[in-house]
Design a protein around this motif. Structure first.
Motif, PDB file in Angstrom:
ATOM      1  N   GLY A   2      13.561  -6.498   9.373  1.00 54.69           N
ATOM      2  CA  GLY A   2      11.310  -5.434   9.939  1.00 54.69           C
ATOM      3  C   GLY A   2      11.169  -4.524   9.700  1.00 54.69           C
ATOM      4  N   GLN A   3      10.004  -3.690  10.021  1.00 59.38           N
ATOM      5  CA  GLN A   3      10.401  -2.364   9.425  1.00 59.38           C
ATOM      6  C   GLN A   3      10.580  -1.882   9.653  1.00 59.38           C
ATOM      7  N   ASN A   4      10.958  -2.116  10.817  1.00 63.68           N
ATOM      8  CA  ASN A   4      12.221  -1.021  12.087  1.00 63.68           C
ATOM      9  C   ASN A   4      12.713  -2.339  12.917  1.00 63.68           C
TER      10      ASN A   4
ATOM     11  N   VAL B 296      17.743   7.527   4.881  1.00 63.50           N
ATOM     12  CA  VAL B 296      17.751   8.989   5.333  1.00 63.50           C
ATOM     13  C   VAL B 296      16.329   9.597   4.395  1.00 63.50           C
ATOM     14  N   GLN B 297      15.761   9.092   3.449  1.00 61.68           N
ATOM     15  CA  GLN B 297      15.172   9.935   2.393  1.00 61.68           C
ATOM     16  C   GLN B 297      14.786  11.258   2.056  1.00 61.68           C
ATOM     17  N   ALA B 298      15.635  12.084   2.617  1.00 59.59           N
ATOM     18  CA  ALA B 298      16.039  13.397   2.177  1.00 59.59           C
ATOM     19  C   ALA B 298      17.598  14.154   3.005  1.00 59.59           C
TER      20      ALA B 298
ATOM     21  N   HIS C 114       1.053  -1.686  -0.072  1.00 52.92           N
ATOM     22  CA  HIS C 114      -0.042   0.331   0.710  1.00 52.92           C
ATOM     23  C   HIS C 114       1.055   1.297  -0.234  1.00 52.92           C
ATOM     24  N   ILE C 115       2.383   1.482  -0.260  1.00 57.00           N
ATOM     25  CA  ILE C 115       3.399   2.131   0.222  1.00 57.00           C
ATOM     26  C   ILE C 115       3.045   3.165  -0.906  1.00 57.00           C
ATOM     27  N   ARG C 116       2.529   3.464  -2.210  1.00 59.89           N
ATOM     28  CA  ARG C 116       2.880   4.242  -2.704  1.00 59.89           C
ATOM     29  C   ARG C 116       1.065   3.756  -3.778  1.00 59.89           C
ATOM     30  N   GLU C 117       0.603   5.108  -3.944  1.00 58.76           N
ATOM     31  CA  GLU C 117      -0.160   4.645  -5.223  1.00 58.76           C
ATOM     32  C   GLU C 117      -0.392   3.566  -6.137  1.00 58.76           C
TER      33      GLU C 117
ATOM     34  N   SER D 155      15.290   5.176  -5.097  1.00 56.51           N
ATOM     35  CA  SER D 155      14.231   6.333  -5.032  1.00 56.51           C
ATOM     36  C   SER D 155      12.713   6.879  -5.514  1.00 56.51           C
ATOM     37  N   PHE D 156      11.969   7.525  -5.167  1.00 58.65           N
ATOM     38  CA  PHE D 156      10.797   7.738  -5.300  1.00 58.65           C
ATOM     39  C   PHE D 156       9.929   8.547  -4.977  1.00 58.65           C
ATOM     40  N   VAL D 157       9.143   9.081  -5.915  1.00 61.55           N
ATOM     41  CA  VAL D 157       8.443  10.267  -6.130  1.00 61.55           C
ATOM     42  C   VAL D 157       7.452  10.581  -5.051  1.00 61.55           C
ATOM     43  N   TYR D 158       7.706  11.230  -4.144  1.00 59.42           N
ATOM     44  CA  TYR D 158       6.545  11.421  -2.993  1.00 59.42           C
ATOM     45  C   TYR D 158       4.719  10.695  -3.382  1.00 59.42           C
ATOM     46  N   SER D 159       4.389   9.898  -2.756  1.00 55.42           N
ATOM     47  CA  SER D 159       3.358   9.705  -2.923  1.00 55.42           C
ATOM     48  C   SER D 159       1.834  10.094  -2.028  1.00 55.42           C
ATOM     49  N   ALA D 160       0.918  11.041  -2.292  1.00 54.31           N
ATOM     50  CA  ALA D 160      -0.270  11.223  -1.229  1.00 54.31           C
ATOM     51  C   ALA D 160      -0.666   9.809  -0.554  1.00 54.31           C
ATOM     52  N   ARG D 161      -0.992  10.203   0.467  1.00 49.85           N
ATOM     53  CA  ARG D 161      -1.369   8.445   0.680  1.00 49.85           C
ATOM     54  C   ARG D 161      -2.625   8.796   1.882  1.00 49.85           C
ATOM     55  N   PRO D 162      -3.811   8.686   1.247  1.00 49.94           N
ATOM     56  CA  PRO D 162      -5.108   8.950   2.649  1.00 49.94           C
ATOM     57  C   PRO D 162      -4.662   7.904   3.559  1.00 49.94           C
TER      58      PRO D 162
ATOM     59  N   ASN E 292       9.011  13.707  10.420  1.00 46.04           N
ATOM     60  CA  ASN E 292       9.179  13.707  11.770  1.00 46.04           C
ATOM     61  C   ASN E 292      10.314  12.616  11.495  1.00 46.04           C
ATOM     62  N   ARG E 293      11.349  12.897  10.557  1.00 45.44           N
ATOM     63  CA  ARG E 293      12.625  11.453  11.104  1.00 45.44           C
ATOM     64  C   ARG E 293      13.299  10.985  12.217  1.00 45.44           C
ATOM     65  N   ASN E 294      12.638  12.484  13.353  1.00 40.31           N
ATOM     66  CA  ASN E 294      13.483  12.539  14.138  1.00 40.31           C
ATOM     67  C   ASN E 294      14.820  12.776  14.306  1.00 40.31           C
TER      68      ASN E 294
ATOM     69  N   ASP F 115      16.939   5.000   0.742  1.00 43.05           N
ATOM     70  CA  ASP F 115      15.816   5.201   0.262  1.00 43.05           C
ATOM     71  C   ASP F 115      15.210   6.803  -0.010  1.00 43.05           C
ATOM     72  N   PHE F 116      15.304   7.202  -0.938  1.00 41.12           N
ATOM     73  CA  PHE F 116      15.265   8.967  -1.346  1.00 41.12           C
ATOM     74  C   PHE F 116      13.668   8.741  -2.097  1.00 41.12           C
ATOM     75  N   ILE F 117      13.183  10.383  -0.837  1.00 41.24           N
ATOM     76  CA  ILE F 117      11.935  10.582  -1.267  1.00 41.24           C
ATOM     77  C   ILE F 117      12.444  11.773  -1.402  1.00 41.24           C
TER      78      ILE F 117
ATOM     79  N   THR G 192      14.800  -3.135   7.580  1.00 40.48           N
ATOM     80  CA  THR G 192      15.051  -2.051   7.719  1.00 40.48           C
ATOM     81  C   THR G 192      15.124  -1.246   8.825  1.00 40.48           C
ATOM     82  N   SER G 193      16.570  -0.598   8.903  1.00 40.73           N
ATOM     83  CA  SER G 193      16.965   0.409   9.999  1.00 40.73           C
ATOM     84  C   SER G 193      15.957   1.430   9.667  1.00 40.73           C
ATOM     85  N   TYR G 194      15.834   2.374  11.041  1.00 39.76           N
ATOM     86  CA  TYR G 194      15.506   3.465  11.307  1.00 39.76           C
ATOM     87  C   TYR G 194      16.626   4.100  12.085  1.00 39.76           C
TER      88      TYR G 194
HETATM   89  N1  SAH Z   1      10.905   1.235   7.510  1.00 37.52           N
HETATM   90  C1  SAH Z   1      11.433   2.188   5.993  1.00 37.52           C
HETATM   91  C2  SAH Z   1      10.418   2.076   5.254  1.00 37.52           C
HETATM   92  C3  SAH Z   1       9.300   1.414   4.419  1.00 37.52           C
HETATM   93  S1  SAH Z   1       8.825   1.746   3.179  1.00 37.52           S
HETATM   94  C4  SAH Z   1      12.370   3.351   6.792  1.00 37.52           C
HETATM   95  O1  SAH Z   1      12.365   4.338   7.691  1.00 37.52           O
HETATM   96  O2  SAH Z   1      12.805   3.169   6.595  1.00 37.52           O
HETATM   97  C5  SAH Z   1      10.256   1.233   2.187  1.00 37.52           C
HETATM   98  C6  SAH Z   1      10.766   3.544   1.337  1.00 37.52           C
HETATM   99  O3  SAH Z   1       9.465   3.547   0.860  1.00 37.52           O
HETATM  100  C7  SAH Z   1      10.366   4.368   2.657  1.00 37.52           C
HETATM  101  O4  SAH Z   1      12.166   4.613   2.653  1.00 37.52           O
HETATM  102  C8  SAH Z   1      10.077   5.499   1.258  1.00 37.52           C
HETATM  103  O5  SAH Z   1      11.810   5.427   0.695  1.00 37.52           O
HETATM  104  C9  SAH Z   1       9.629   5.216   1.287  1.00 37.52           C
HETATM  105  N2  SAH Z   1       7.908   5.732   0.781  1.00 37.52           N
HETATM  106  C10 SAH Z   1       7.467   5.484   2.063  1.00 37.52           C
HETATM  107  N3  SAH Z   1       5.958   5.679   1.713  1.00 37.52           N
HETATM  108  C11 SAH Z   1       6.043   6.673   0.848  1.00 37.52           C
HETATM  109  C12 SAH Z   1       5.032   7.607  -0.089  1.00 37.52           C
HETATM  110  N4  SAH Z   1       3.763   8.278   0.641  1.00 37.52           N
HETATM  111  N5  SAH Z   1       5.714   8.315  -1.282  1.00 37.52           N
HETATM  112  C13 SAH Z   1       6.917   8.642  -1.882  1.00 37.52           C
HETATM  113  N6  SAH Z   1       7.243   7.284  -0.801  1.00 37.52           N
HETATM  114  C14 SAH Z   1       7.258   6.441   0.228  1.00 37.52           C
END
Ligand code: SAH
Ligand code: SF4
Ligand code: F3S
Length: 453
Positions: A209-211, A275-277, A51-54, A344-351, A287-289, A314-316, A247-249
């Motif tokens: 683990g997700q974390n 690191v995402q960004a 369900h992570i991206r649209e 790496s991904f383009v940000y996807s807005a999730r409801p 909210n990556r802390n 991973d990058f957004i 994956t580690s946080y």
């Molecule tokens: N628990 C892991 C990631 C799980 S999801 C962590 O915290 O890093 C896998 C990857 O999908 C994320 O690292 C992020 O880069 C990407 N992702 C998650 N939600 C997203 C969204 N709404 N749009 C684009 N990419 C997303």
């Protein structure tokens, strides 16, 4: 019932889903199910969804449409049960049966140990228009207590899920909603499963683990073990040559884990640490802390512990409010760390996630352009890393025969596929091989004493 029934599982998304799919096979095997390669001849089809991206989540509906047509062509005595599992099932639940009424079962990632019960219900209901079985509550019980012993898939590497769920609530992410709260499996269960996998021939285990570094498993004596402690204990298992975790946080990398990288030779010098960004403004909005400086500090400590460590991430791009400066900061952190692999991904807005309603959503075209730039930089770094491997010697886990005659394919410590001319009886061994050639996505090696062609 004596006739084997055929099972087809299609898996989307992350490694946790890959693991879950193989555990679903374990659950269904005693019921007479054998796996098959496609839905055409399957009596049960499970889509284990993401369900992570649209895009990921929409794929499910087009695949369901295809299954509906296959099912329509069947005659009545050739049953086909259609199930939707995984994170889309958890997030959308009944909505799936509304959009695709021919779906028989919808169940979440924490419910698949109930598959026998769900199948029995399905049979009682008889084959019809879709049997409307829904299991998406987060159950009280621990599914792992109800699963049979794992059967390791073929090969020398195995996944072992040790931690599930996420409490971090990054503002863009659905995982805390689809997988629920953080949970760690007890130490004894993890050790038992690891030993079983090694007995079945695993040389390498990847802890999942997700974390995964939020692991704090009950040690059965009133205490809790961290991931670092667990890794040290796993390293004692005879025959387990390689350990990885994902994956580690970043904000939860502790000193114990860092020192495990120094002390445990089986722990591979390759770490996925998203690191995402690279911009502090964006990291805060996500909210990556942690800040970029804190992230770089963690990397420095890890590299001090294990100098040959390489990283992936991973990058957004195009997170709400990301401007050109922020994006430059992301490119900059990539250059500084030199990530050798990345998603790496383009940000996807999730409801339902906070970021979906943030101001300043970034234009898709701008985000796509940024993605291209970022991916080019990553490819350049990866190519250079691979080229720099030439002349070095690495332990290579030889996994299977290659496409060319006389060729084997293995994995380096950095997960690069490595091609080498070698006899087949070396499959299943780890050999020190000299790297003699490099491509963007693979390496070539030679056995000592053989000349390069
Ligand atoms: N628990 C892991 C990631 C799980 S999801 C962590 O915290 O890093 C896998 C990857 O999908 C994320 O690292 C992020 O880069 C990407 N992702 C998650 N939600 C997203 C969204 N709404 N749009 C684009 N990419 C997303
Ligand atoms: Fe999602 Fe963040 Fe949890 Fe990773 S840490 S699963 S990105 S909420
Ligand atoms: Fe996707 Fe669920 Fe994994 S949303 S990334 S399958 S945890």
């Amino acid at each position: 019932m004596a006739q084997p029934k055929k099972l087809f599982i299609k898996t989307y998304g992350c490694q946790m889903n890959v693991y879950d799919s193989s555990r679903m096979e374990d659950v269904l095997k005693p019921l007479g199910f054998e796996t098959t390669d496609g839905p055409e001849d399957a009596n049960m089809v499970i889509l284990n969804t993401c369900h992570i991206r649209e895009k990921a989540s929409e794929k499910v509906y087009s695949e369901l449409g295809r299954l509906k047509n296959i099912k329509k062509k069947r005659n009545d005595d050739n049953e086909m049960v259609i199930a939707v599992a995984g994170c889309v099932a958890q997030a959308e639940g009944e909505e799936i049966s509304r959009r695709a009424p021919y779906v028989d079962m919808v169940f979440g990632p924490q419910s698949y140990h109930n598959l026998p019960e769900m199948l029995a219900k399905a049979h009682r209901a008889g084959d019809g228009k879709g049997r409307g079985i829904l299991m998406t509550d987060f159950p009280e019980e621990d599914k792992f207590d109800f699963l049979p012993d794992p059967v390791k898939p073929e090969g020398y590497t195995a996944f072992l899920s040790i931690q599930e769920g996420c409490d971090k609530f990054c503002t863009y992410c659905v995982v805390p909603y689809t997988r629920g709260a953080e949970y760690s499996r007890p130490v004894a269960h993890v050790l038992k499963e690891a030993r079983q996998l090694v007995e079945q021939g695993a040389l390498e285990i990847t802890l999942l683990g997700q974390n995964v570094n939020a692991y704090h498993g009950d040690d059965g004596r009133g205490g809790e073990w961290t991931l670092g402690r667990l890794i040290r204990e796993l390293a004692e298992i005879d025959g387990l040559e390689r350990i990885r975790y994902t994956t580690s946080y970043p904000a939860e990398v502790d000193d114990d884990l860092i020192s495990a990288h120094a002390d445990v030779p089986q722990l591979m010098p390759y770490l996925h640490l998203p690191v995402q960004a690279g911009s502090n403004r964006v990291l805060a909005a996500m909210n990556r802390n942690h800040t970029r400086e804190e992230y770089l500090e963690i990397i420095a400590k890890l590299k001090a512990a294990r100098p040959d460590l390489a990283l992936s991430s991973d990058f957004i791009v195009g997170f709400p409010g990301e401007n050109d400066r922020d994006f430059e900061d992301t490119l900059d952190i990539i250059r500084q760390v030199g990530f050798i692999q990345a998603f790496s991904f383009v940000y996807s807005a999730r409801p339902g996630t906070p970021a979906a309603t943030m101001d300043l959503q970034v234009d898709k075209a701008v985000a796509n352009e940024r993605l291209q730039v970022l991916q080019k930089l990553l490819v350049d770094i990866q190519t250079k890393f691979n080229e720099d491997c030439i002349g070095k010697e690495f332990p290579i886990l030889l996994e299977r025969v290659g496409r060319k005659d006389g060729q084997l394919v293995g994995r380096s410590p950095y997960m690069q596929p490595v091609h080498v001319e070698a006899p087949v009886d070396l499959i299943g061994q780890i050999r020190d091989l000299k790297i003699v050639s490099a491509r963007p996505n693979s390496l070539g090696a030679e056995l000592k004493g053989t000349a390069a062609k």
